[in-house]
Design an enzyme around this catalytic site. Structure first.
Site, PDB file in Angstrom:
ATOM      1  N   ASP A 117       1.302  -1.320  -0.001  1.00 34.08           N
ATOM      2  CA  ASP A 117      -0.102  -0.180  -0.080  1.00 34.08           C
ATOM      3  C   ASP A 117       0.287   1.352   0.022  1.00 34.08           C
ATOM      4  O   ASP A 117       1.996   1.445   0.180  1.00 34.08           O
ATOM      5  CB  ASP A 117      -0.862  -0.168   1.326  1.00 34.08           C
ATOM      6  CG  ASP A 117      -0.280  -0.648   2.303  1.00 34.08           C
ATOM      7  OD1 ASP A 117       1.363  -0.430   2.459  1.00 34.08           O
ATOM      8  OD2 ASP A 117      -0.412  -0.929   3.968  1.00 34.08           O
ATOM      9  N   ASN A 119      -7.866  -2.691  14.494  1.00 32.70           N
ATOM     10  CA  ASN A 119      -8.830  -3.021  14.422  1.00 32.70           C
ATOM     11  C   ASN A 119      -8.458  -4.486  13.097  1.00 32.70           C
ATOM     12  O   ASN A 119      -9.391  -4.266  12.659  1.00 32.70           O
ATOM     13  CB  ASN A 119      -9.588  -1.879  13.576  1.00 32.70           C
ATOM     14  CG  ASN A 119      -8.548  -1.496  12.224  1.00 32.70           C
ATOM     15  OD1 ASN A 119      -8.330  -2.432  11.805  1.00 32.70           O
ATOM     16  ND2 ASN A 119      -9.631  -0.486  11.573  1.00 32.70           N
ATOM     17  N   HIS A 147      -7.049  -4.619  10.390  1.00 32.56           N
ATOM     18  CA  HIS A 147      -6.796  -4.021   9.213  1.00 32.56           C
ATOM     19  C   HIS A 147      -5.949  -4.390   9.025  1.00 32.56           C
ATOM     20  O   HIS A 147      -5.207  -5.057   8.949  1.00 32.56           O
ATOM     21  CB  HIS A 147      -7.129  -2.532   8.271  1.00 32.56           C
ATOM     22  CG  HIS A 147      -5.645  -1.747   9.030  1.00 32.56           C
ATOM     23  ND1 HIS A 147      -5.841  -0.639   9.367  1.00 32.56           N
ATOM     24  CD2 HIS A 147      -4.715  -2.030   8.636  1.00 32.56           C
ATOM     25  CE1 HIS A 147      -5.004  -0.240   9.884  1.00 32.56           C
ATOM     26  NE2 HIS A 147      -3.751  -0.883   9.183  1.00 32.56           N
ATOM     27  N   GLU A 164      -9.873  -1.756   5.305  1.00 30.03           N
ATOM     28  CA  GLU A 164     -10.398  -1.663   7.073  1.00 30.03           C
ATOM     29  C   GLU A 164     -11.606  -2.301   7.076  1.00 30.03           C
ATOM     30  O   GLU A 164     -12.529  -2.734   6.293  1.00 30.03           O
ATOM     31  CB  GLU A 164     -10.527  -0.242   6.448  1.00 30.03           C
ATOM     32  CG  GLU A 164      -9.654   0.725   6.376  1.00 30.03           C
ATOM     33  CD  GLU A 164      -8.945   1.411   8.427  1.00 30.03           C
ATOM     34  OE1 GLU A 164      -8.656  -0.162   9.034  1.00 30.03           O
ATOM     35  OE2 GLU A 164      -7.969   1.991   7.774  1.00 30.03           O
TER      36      GLU A 164
HETATM   37  C1  GLP Z   1      -0.616   1.187   8.713  1.00 29.19           C
HETATM   38  C2  GLP Z   1      -0.458  -0.331   7.521  1.00 29.19           C
HETATM   39  C3  GLP Z   1      -0.246  -1.641   7.138  1.00 29.19           C
HETATM   40  C4  GLP Z   1       0.166  -2.409   9.055  1.00 29.19           C
HETATM   41  C5  GLP Z   1      -0.493  -1.303   9.883  1.00 29.19           C
HETATM   42  C6  GLP Z   1       0.198  -2.236  11.008  1.00 29.19           C
HETATM   43  O1  GLP Z   1      -1.815   1.632   8.779  1.00 29.19           O
HETATM   44  N1  GLP Z   1      -1.114   0.647   6.091  1.00 29.19           N
HETATM   45  O2  GLP Z   1       0.445  -2.527   6.159  1.00 29.19           O
HETATM   46  O3  GLP Z   1       0.480  -3.466   9.074  1.00 29.19           O
HETATM   47  O4  GLP Z   1      -0.363  -0.048  10.355  1.00 29.19           O
HETATM   48  O5  GLP Z   1       0.949  -0.743  11.839  1.00 29.19           O
HETATM   49  P1  GLP Z   1       2.093  -1.107  12.292  1.00 29.19           P
HETATM   50  O6  GLP Z   1       3.399  -1.945  12.506  1.00 29.19           O
HETATM   51  O7  GLP Z   1       2.829  -0.096  12.658  1.00 29.19           O
HETATM   52  O8  GLP Z   1       1.518  -1.277  13.398  1.00 29.19           O
END
Ligand code: GLP
Length: 240
Positions: free
Chosen positions: A67, A136, A138, A143
């Site tokens: 992404d 959440n 995702h 989402e």
């Molecule tokens: C972001 C990304 C995800 C990632 C998630 C968790 O929003 N789009 O791909 O896995 O958050 O992030 P973190 O590893 O910083 O908790």
């Protein structure tokens, strides 16, 4: 789904890096789906160490990132593009022409998403997709919602995600409200999936993942439909 609970973040990062190293050593031209966020940073550090000590050669590896914020300039310090180059790509021997990240600068997001899907397909599909887990549930920027998108698309970030990701920005107001992200089918079509989960703030999303249900309210639960998913988590995320 295979679950490994690690005693520390370092152990989790090592186990994840080892899986990627094995994949690349078995198939040097592997197509790898990379993820951003804090969770995989340790894994990237371990992979860099492996590269420097001659245990990893990424010269034939192809990458597709999950992404990217939208709109965002690739050169922006908070873009996922910059994140990947700063935390990983600049330190290993992956060829720039083999790197794919959704273009957050495009004027035509729909065309960008269609071309991204085609590029994954013409590369032969993703061999291993790395994922982090949102608080959440995702994955990528898919989402929780009544309906989830199948393919790469322009997504709206939820309030929970805007707040969670605001730690990387000046404040919540500066977090982009949209992102280009692979969809659920784009993710589930990967041959293998590696989900990394760490920290107590992920515990409830992780518990749902380990329950017997599948729900679009927690997109990660759809990973149960896939035959080859490895979840590596730390004790804080695993809870009891
Ligand atoms: C972001 C990304 C995800 C990632 C998630 C968790 O929003 N789009 O791909 O896995 O958050 O992030 P973190 O590893 O910083 O908790």
């Amino acid at each position: 789904m295979k679950l490994t609970v690690c005693g520390s973040y370092d152990e989790l990062s090592e186990a994840a890096a080892e899986m990627i190293r094995e994949q690349v050593s078995e198939k040097p031209e592997s197509v790898i789906g990379f993820a951003t966020g804090s969770t995989p940073v340790g894994m990237y550090k371990k992979l860099i160490e492996m590269y420097k000590t001659g245990k990893l050669d990424m010269s034939r590896t192809v990458s597709f990132n999950l992404d990217e914020y939208y709109p965002v300039k690739s050169s922006d310090s908070l873009s996922y593009h910059r994140f990947m180059y700063d935390n990983f790509f600049d330190a290993v021997n992956i060829k720039p022409e083999n790197i794919h990240i959704p273009n957050g600068e495009t004027n035509d997001p729909q065309k960008e998403c269609e071309e991204y899907e085609k590029a994954i397909e013409s590369a032969g599909g993703i061999d291993i997709q790395i994922l982090g887990l949102g608080r959440n549930g995702h994955i990528g920027f898919n989402e929780p919602a009544d309906k989830l998108y199948a393919k790469t698309h322009l997504a709206k970030l939820s309030q929970t995600t805007i707040e969670a990701n605001s730690r990387f920005f000046e404040d919540a107001e500066s977090v982009p409200r949209r992102a280009l992200t692979m969809g659920m089918a784009s993710i589930l079509q990967a041959k293998k999936i590696l989900l990394l989960v760490c920290g107590s703030e992920k515990r409830s999303a992780a518990a749902e993942l380990m329950s017997s249900f599948i729900t679009t309210d927690n997109p990660a639960t759809l990973l149960k439909l896939h035959r080859d998913v490895t979840v590596i988590c730390d004790r804080e995320a695993a809870g009891k």
